[in-house]
Scaffold this active site. Structure first.
Site, PDB file in Angstrom:
ATOM      1  N   TYR A 171       0.544  -1.194   0.485  1.00  0.00           N
ATOM      2  CA  TYR A 171       0.077   0.013  -0.228  1.00  0.00           C
ATOM      3  C   TYR A 171       0.742   1.272  -0.508  1.00  0.00           C
ATOM      4  O   TYR A 171       0.581   2.389  -1.334  1.00  0.00           O
ATOM      5  CB  TYR A 171      -0.915   0.172   1.103  1.00  0.00           C
ATOM      6  N   LYS A 175       1.086   3.813  -3.392  1.00  0.00           N
ATOM      7  CA  LYS A 175       0.857   5.510  -2.848  1.00  0.00           C
ATOM      8  C   LYS A 175       1.804   6.659  -2.861  1.00  0.00           C
ATOM      9  O   LYS A 175       1.786   7.478  -3.113  1.00  0.00           O
ATOM     10  CB  LYS A 175      -0.074   5.631  -1.280  1.00  0.00           C
TER      11      LYS A 175
END
Length: 289
Positions: A171, A175
């Site tokens: 993640y 991001k």
């Protein structure tokens, strides 16, 4: 009159949480909104048309204009269908808010390939694919001599940028890549009348509530009448501002939480050593540590 009257917006991941608040506020400000949400679980599994349609129903009931979309933005074809729906139904596209995301947390030694691939697909490709198809449309419009004043607002995260979180290598990496993608898009697309900015929101959502070590903080009760610093609605005003036609900001990265908005800049020099000739390993050991 709203600040976004006459503008057409797409919001991905808009069936719940922060994305839902974005869609509702953009509609209240006069935008026509395509509410995109596959309707999957936190980990991206499954699908349900209900969340996207529920937001559309809420917008329509309040006198706004919106349509639902359940395409998978992690696929090139799904993103193309989404962009084309906005153009076909509302005769154009001015605002693209990329918000869709999933979690498949695991520590690096235990992470499996499918966990890595699924998160990178939704978070990173699910941002890049809508940008690609929207940018192709805006380039075509610009080349045809039609005025373009478009805005892309992407969603990064504290995880992977200014507050890396253990257990979220997939993640966080995705991001951080979204933040970098935004800067490239801002540089490339300015010539076509397109701005691109990125926000890193901190708010109470089903994803943050499920994040180990953080859920309790977000779940803490707020006394009636007190300001709820973790309410997802706190994030949306800056999105509406960045989406406005008269806004000139581009290539910016904002952290947003409660009543605080911080501007961040990426990699920057904090120290420098130099050599007049080839580096010696021993010299680096002395000077770098």
């Amino acid at each position: 009159m709203g600040t976004l009257d006459g503008r057409v917006a797409i919001v991905t991941g808009a069936g719940r949480g922060i994305g839902r608040e974005h869609a509702l506020l953009l509609a209240r400000e006069g935008a026509k909104v395509v509410v995109n949400d596959l309707g999957g679980a936190n980990d991206g599994s499954g699908s349900d048309a209900g969340p996207a349609q529920a937001v559309v129903d809420e917008i329509l009931a309040a006198g706004g204009d919106a349509v639902a979309n359940t395409d998978d933005v992690a696929t090139w074809g799904g993103a193309e269908n989404l962009v084309q729906q906005a153009i076909t139904v509302f005769d154009g596209l001015d605002i693209l808010v990329n918000n869709a995301g999933i979690l498949r947390d695991a520590f690096i030694p235990a992470m499996e390939e499918h966990q890595w691939d699924a998160v990178l697909a939704v978070v990173l490709k699910g941002t890049a694919a809508p940008i690609h198809h929207a940018a192709a449309y805006w380039k075509e419009q610009s080349k045809a001599g039609k005025p373009v004043a478009a805005s892309i607002i992407n969603t990064a995260s504290a995880s992977g940028t200014f507050m890396p979180n253990a257990g979220q290598a997939n993640y966080g990496a995705a991001k951080a890549a979204v933040a970098a993608l935004t800067l490239v898009a801002a540089d490339e697309l300015d010539r076509y009348g397109v701005r691109a900015n990125v926000i890193a929101p901190i708010a109470r959502t089903r994803l943050t509530l499920a994040t180990p070590g953080m859920g309790a903080m977000f779940a803490a009760e707020v006394e009636e009448g007190e300001f709820d610093a973790f309410a997802p609605s706190n994030i949306s005003p800056i999105v509406a501002r960045l989406a406005a036609e008269d806004c000139k900001l581009t290539g910016k990265f904002f952290g947003v939480q409660g009543g605080v908005i911080q501007e961040f800049q990426g990699w920057h020099e904090v120290s420098c050593i130099e050599s007049e000739g080839p580096w010696e390993i021993a010299d680096l050991a002395d000077r770098l540590g």
